[in-house]
Design an enzyme around this catalytic site. Structure first.
Site, PDB file in Angstrom:
ATOM      1  N   ILE A   1       0.846  -1.203   0.000  1.00  0.00           N
ATOM      2  CA  ILE A   1       0.000   0.000   0.000  1.00  0.00           C
ATOM      3  C   ILE A   1       0.887   1.262   0.000  1.00  0.00           C
ATOM      4  O   ILE A   1       0.614   2.227  -0.715  1.00  0.00           O
ATOM      5  CB  ILE A   1      -0.963  -0.010   1.211  1.00  0.00           C
ATOM      6  CG1 ILE A   1      -1.899  -1.229   1.117  1.00  0.00           C
ATOM      7  CG2 ILE A   1      -1.778   1.277   1.268  1.00  0.00           C
ATOM      8  CD1 ILE A   1      -2.813  -1.429   2.319  1.00  0.00           C
TER       9      ILE A   1
ATOM     10  N   ASP B   1      11.492   2.529   4.886  1.00  0.00           N
ATOM     11  CA  ASP B   1      11.129   1.117   5.006  1.00  0.00           C
ATOM     12  C   ASP B   1      12.374   0.347   5.443  1.00  0.00           C
ATOM     13  O   ASP B   1      13.489   0.701   5.042  1.00  0.00           O
ATOM     14  CB  ASP B   1      10.642   0.585   3.643  1.00  0.00           C
ATOM     15  CG  ASP B   1       9.744  -0.631   3.766  1.00  0.00           C
ATOM     16  OD1 ASP B   1       8.585  -0.578   3.341  1.00  0.00           O
ATOM     17  OD2 ASP B   1      10.212  -1.675   4.290  1.00  0.00           O
ATOM     18  N   ASN B   2      12.184  -0.692   6.246  1.00  0.00           N
ATOM     19  CA  ASN B   2      13.352  -1.515   6.622  1.00  0.00           C
ATOM     20  C   ASN B   2      13.494  -2.722   5.690  1.00  0.00           C
ATOM     21  O   ASN B   2      14.351  -3.571   5.918  1.00  0.00           O
ATOM     22  CB  ASN B   2      13.270  -1.956   8.086  1.00  0.00           C
ATOM     23  CG  ASN B   2      12.098  -2.871   8.356  1.00  0.00           C
ATOM     24  OD1 ASN B   2      11.319  -3.182   7.441  1.00  0.00           O
ATOM     25  ND2 ASN B   2      11.938  -3.300   9.599  1.00  0.00           N
TER      26      ASN B   2
ATOM     27  N   ALA C   1       3.978   1.048   8.038  1.00  0.00           N
ATOM     28  CA  ALA C   1       4.932   0.013   8.465  1.00  0.00           C
ATOM     29  C   ALA C   1       4.286  -0.816   9.573  1.00  0.00           C
ATOM     30  O   ALA C   1       3.411  -0.336  10.284  1.00  0.00           O
ATOM     31  CB  ALA C   1       6.209   0.671   8.983  1.00  0.00           C
TER      32      ALA C   1
ATOM     33  N   TYR D   1      -2.887 -10.236  15.206  1.00  0.00           N
ATOM     34  CA  TYR D   1      -2.728  -9.122  14.267  1.00  0.00           C
ATOM     35  C   TYR D   1      -3.808  -8.065  14.517  1.00  0.00           C
ATOM     36  O   TYR D   1      -3.521  -6.871  14.667  1.00  0.00           O
ATOM     37  CB  TYR D   1      -2.813  -9.665  12.836  1.00  0.00           C
ATOM     38  CG  TYR D   1      -3.021  -8.617  11.784  1.00  0.00           C
ATOM     39  CD1 TYR D   1      -2.031  -7.673  11.520  1.00  0.00           C
ATOM     40  CD2 TYR D   1      -4.207  -8.561  11.050  1.00  0.00           C
ATOM     41  CE1 TYR D   1      -2.223  -6.703  10.547  1.00  0.00           C
ATOM     42  CE2 TYR D   1      -4.405  -7.606  10.076  1.00  0.00           C
ATOM     43  CZ  TYR D   1      -3.412  -6.674   9.836  1.00  0.00           C
ATOM     44  OH  TYR D   1      -3.610  -5.708   8.871  1.00  0.00           O
TER      45      TYR D   1
ATOM     46  N   ILE E   1      -6.581 -12.204  -4.346  1.00  0.00           N
ATOM     47  CA  ILE E   1      -6.639 -11.896  -5.785  1.00  0.00           C
ATOM     48  C   ILE E   1      -5.243 -12.034  -6.403  1.00  0.00           C
ATOM     49  O   ILE E   1      -5.081 -12.632  -7.465  1.00  0.00           O
ATOM     50  CB  ILE E   1      -7.243 -10.488  -6.030  1.00  0.00           C
ATOM     51  CG1 ILE E   1      -8.732 -10.505  -5.650  1.00  0.00           C
ATOM     52  CG2 ILE E   1      -7.053 -10.057  -7.488  1.00  0.00           C
ATOM     53  CD1 ILE E   1      -9.485  -9.217  -5.910  1.00  0.00           C
TER      54      ILE E   1
ATOM     55  N   ILE F   1      -9.450 -22.906  -3.284  1.00  0.00           N
ATOM     56  CA  ILE F   1     -10.469 -22.174  -2.532  1.00  0.00           C
ATOM     57  C   ILE F   1     -10.929 -23.032  -1.359  1.00  0.00           C
ATOM     58  O   ILE F   1     -11.249 -24.215  -1.529  1.00  0.00           O
ATOM     59  CB  ILE F   1     -11.669 -21.822  -3.447  1.00  0.00           C
ATOM     60  CG1 ILE F   1     -11.207 -20.791  -4.481  1.00  0.00           C
ATOM     61  CG2 ILE F   1     -12.856 -21.303  -2.639  1.00  0.00           C
ATOM     62  CD1 ILE F   1     -12.290 -20.294  -5.412  1.00  0.00           C
TER      63      ILE F   1
ATOM     64  N   ARG G   1     -15.495 -11.065   0.654  1.00  0.00           N
ATOM     65  CA  ARG G   1     -14.618 -10.013   1.154  1.00  0.00           C
ATOM     66  C   ARG G   1     -15.022  -8.731   0.431  1.00  0.00           C
ATOM     67  O   ARG G   1     -15.527  -8.780  -0.692  1.00  0.00           O
ATOM     68  CB  ARG G   1     -13.136 -10.320   0.822  1.00  0.00           C
ATOM     69  CG  ARG G   1     -12.586 -11.602   1.443  1.00  0.00           C
ATOM     70  CD  ARG G   1     -12.356 -11.478   2.935  1.00  0.00           C
ATOM     71  NE  ARG G   1     -11.893 -12.723   3.541  1.00  0.00           N
ATOM     72  CZ  ARG G   1     -12.676 -13.660   4.068  1.00  0.00           C
ATOM     73  NH1 ARG G   1     -13.995 -13.518   4.057  1.00  0.00           N
ATOM     74  NH2 ARG G   1     -12.171 -14.742   4.616  1.00  0.00           N
TER      75      ARG G   1
HETATM   76  N1  LIG Z   1      -3.172  -5.202   2.439  1.00  0.00           N
HETATM   77  C1  LIG Z   1      -4.340  -5.257   3.086  1.00  0.00           C
HETATM   78  O1  LIG Z   1      -5.327  -5.819   2.591  1.00  0.00           O
HETATM   79  C2  LIG Z   1      -4.465  -4.597   4.437  1.00  0.00           C
HETATM   80  C3  LIG Z   1      -5.710  -4.648   5.073  1.00  0.00           C
HETATM   81  C4  LIG Z   1      -5.832  -4.063   6.323  1.00  0.00           C
HETATM   82  C5  LIG Z   1      -4.767  -3.418   6.900  1.00  0.00           C
HETATM   83  N2  LIG Z   1      -3.565  -3.391   6.278  1.00  0.00           N
HETATM   84  C6  LIG Z   1      -2.446  -2.703   6.940  1.00  0.00           C
HETATM   85  O2  LIG Z   1      -1.896  -1.731   6.080  1.00  0.00           O
HETATM   86  C7  LIG Z   1      -0.500  -1.579   6.324  1.00  0.00           C
HETATM   87  C8  LIG Z   1       0.269  -1.785   5.023  1.00  0.00           C
HETATM   88  O3  LIG Z   1      -0.032  -3.091   4.564  1.00  0.00           O
HETATM   89  P1  LIG Z   1       0.571  -3.695   3.252  1.00  0.00           P
HETATM   90  O4  LIG Z   1      -0.445  -4.631   2.716  1.00  0.00           O
HETATM   91  O5  LIG Z   1       1.110  -2.624   2.378  1.00  0.00           O
HETATM   92  O6  LIG Z   1       1.740  -4.588   3.854  1.00  0.00           O
HETATM   93  P2  LIG Z   1       3.284  -4.647   3.518  1.00  0.00           P
HETATM   94  O7  LIG Z   1       3.844  -5.700   4.394  1.00  0.00           O
HETATM   95  O8  LIG Z   1       3.489  -4.736   2.060  1.00  0.00           O
HETATM   96  O9  LIG Z   1       3.797  -3.215   3.987  1.00  0.00           O
HETATM   97  C9  LIG Z   1       4.376  -2.975   5.232  1.00  0.00           C
HETATM   98  C10 LIG Z   1       5.762  -2.414   4.947  1.00  0.00           C
HETATM   99  O10 LIG Z   1       6.322  -2.016   6.204  1.00  0.00           O
HETATM  100  C11 LIG Z   1       7.679  -2.404   6.231  1.00  0.00           C
HETATM  101  N3  LIG Z   1       8.024  -2.520   7.640  1.00  0.00           N
HETATM  102  C12 LIG Z   1       7.605  -3.432   8.548  1.00  0.00           C
HETATM  103  N4  LIG Z   1       8.090  -3.161   9.767  1.00  0.00           N
HETATM  104  C13 LIG Z   1       8.823  -2.024   9.613  1.00  0.00           C
HETATM  105  C14 LIG Z   1       9.574  -1.225  10.515  1.00  0.00           C
HETATM  106  N5  LIG Z   1       9.679  -1.527  11.799  1.00  0.00           N
HETATM  107  N6  LIG Z   1      10.206  -0.126  10.026  1.00  0.00           N
HETATM  108  C15 LIG Z   1      10.132   0.198   8.711  1.00  0.00           C
HETATM  109  N7  LIG Z   1       9.421  -0.518   7.815  1.00  0.00           N
HETATM  110  C16 LIG Z   1       8.779  -1.607   8.271  1.00  0.00           C
HETATM  111  C17 LIG Z   1       7.756  -3.696   5.454  1.00  0.00           C
HETATM  112  O11 LIG Z   1       9.035  -3.925   4.945  1.00  0.00           O
HETATM  113  C18 LIG Z   1       6.725  -3.430   4.352  1.00  0.00           C
HETATM  114  O12 LIG Z   1       7.343  -2.862   3.227  1.00  0.00           O
HETATM  115  C19 LIG Z   1      -0.147  -2.599   7.399  1.00  0.00           C
HETATM  116  O13 LIG Z   1      -0.164  -1.970   8.660  1.00  0.00           O
HETATM  117  C20 LIG Z   1      -1.292  -3.602   7.323  1.00  0.00           C
HETATM  118  O14 LIG Z   1      -1.508  -4.225   8.553  1.00  0.00           O
HETATM  119  C21 LIG Z   1      -3.389  -3.969   5.058  1.00  0.00           C
END
Ligand SMILES: NC(=O)c1ccc[n+]([C@@H]2O[C@H](COP(=O)([O-])OP(=O)(O)OC[C@H]3O[C@@H](n4cnc5c(N)ncnc54)[C@H](O)[C@@H]3O)[C@@H](O)[C@H]2O)c1
Length: 320
Positions: free
Chosen positions: A13, A31-32, A71, A138, A184, A199, A207
């Site tokens: 995202i 990002d880490n 993150a 989570y 997806i 599935i 969803r």
């Molecule tokens: N994708 C979904 O459908 C969805 C739905 C609900 C909530 N979320 C939330 O949205 C946020 C982004 O999700 P996403 O799908 O892009 O996941 P993602 O894992 O692709 O993105 C998270 C990013 O954070 C980085 N990261 C993790 N810990 C870190 C830290 N301590 N310091 C720096 N970087 C760090 C990871 O390397 C990763 O690039 C998350 O908090 C997730 O829980 C996502």
């Protein structure tokens, strides 16, 4: 130009937000790379390799107007087994650290990712005023975010902290999430390899599949609004429940040589979410949000942009 720090900026995202906003805002992605991939970012977007849990890493960034905090430990399976404590620590510590850094550096707002998982198997449609019933660790971390935000904002009301309960988000740049990616993406990758998507059950589970561009729209509206929102939370979805069978129908239309799904008995005996469908009245009324990407269009785009070579072979070991 507004200056924005995006934590998790190389993730799914985060990178979509950075890429779609780079001409509108001055963006800095941090990002880490625990799960992100720098190749997700359009060349030219400033990137800092850093850990949001560490103030010294955040201090590499000049003060900003807004922080978009994405993150964290981003899905329920990442909290399994020995990864439990690290999963919690990473999410909670990064969030609290970002709030402190943002406030001390004069940011106007922090916008953060909560989740629809908070709702568990609540009655549909899911509304923000429902009692939340997290079914996994989570979701508990995101409930902590929401409570901590409310508490923090009471003490420091000058900085808004806005949470978004994302529904099931899909779109480009998910390859680095590997097995943790949205269904997806997983189904697309299977079909592109000539494999049959698996599935659980009969495929009637639903969803609220939301294209990442609409998530970016919601975050942008929260940045742009002049309304004082305190520590409010909003659903972001489409307001529509889509079954996995409907997803398969759309995918079969998008692929030249589609592969049929394989249906198996659902191995998840506890905590499986059978239905998801957001009520999006609040975000529409308060922020003027309107979902724009039709599912067929989003799926077609996804199929046209498959990059099998970038899929990360993730395992829970990646947390260590
Ligand atoms: N994708 C979904 O459908 C969805 C739905 C609900 C909530 N979320 C939330 O949205 C946020 C982004 O999700 P996403 O799908 O892009 O996941 P993602 O894992 O692709 O993105 C998270 C990013 O954070 C980085 N990261 C993790 N810990 C870190 C830290 N301590 N310091 C720096 N970087 C760090 C990871 O390397 C990763 O690039 C998350 O908090 C997730 O829980 C996502």
């Amino acid at each position: 130009m507004k200056k924005i720090l995006v934590t998790g900026g190389a993730g799914f995202i985060g990178s979509n937000f950075c890429n779609l906003s780079k001409n509108k805002y001055e963006i800095i992605a941090l990002d880490n790379l625990f799960l992100g991939d720098k190749r997700n970012l359009t060349p030219g977007i400033p990137f800092i390799l850093g850990d949001a849990c560490k103030t010294k890493d955040l201090n590499k960034v000049e003060p900003v107007d807004y922080v978009v905090h994405l993150a964290g430990t981003s899905s329920a399976p990442m909290f399994m087994g020995d990864d439990l404590v690290k999963g919690y620590m990473n999410s909670i510590e990064s969030f609290m650290n970002v709030l402190e850094w943002a406030r001390k550096n004069g940011a106007k707002k922090v916008i953060y990712a909560s989740t629809s998982s908070l709702y568990g198997n609540n009655p549909l449609p899911l509304t923000e005023d429902q009692h939340v019933t997290p079914l996994n660790h989570y979701a508990v971390t995101k409930e902590v975010y929401e409570h901590a935000s409310a508490c923090y904002n009471r003490v420091y009301p000058e900085m808004d902290i806005i949470g978004f309960r994302f529904m099931s988000v899909y779109g480009p740049n998910e390859e680095a999430k590997g097995v943790y990616a949205n269904l997806i993406s997983q189904f697309c990758w299977d079909m592109a390899r000539g494999l049959s998507p698996v599935i659980y059950g009969d495929g009637s589970q639903t969803r609220d599949f939301t294209n990442v561009r609409d998530v970016v729209q919601g975050i942008t509206l929260a940045i742009e609004t002049d309304k004082k929102l305190g520590a409010d939370v909003f659903n972001i979805g489409t307001g529509r429940a889509t079954s996995l069978n409907e997803i398969m129908d759309a995918l079969k239309k998008a692929f030249e040589n589609p592969v049929e799904a394989t249906y198996i008995e659902n191995p998840v005996k506890e905590g499986y979410v059978q239905g998801q469908w957001a009520d999006i009245t609040k975000i529409k009324e308060v922020l003027g949000y309107e979902p724009t990407v039709k599912l067929e269009e989003g799926i077609k785009e996804q199929v046209e942009n498959i990059r099998l070579d970038r899929i990360r072979q993730t395992s829970s070991d990646s947390l260590r």
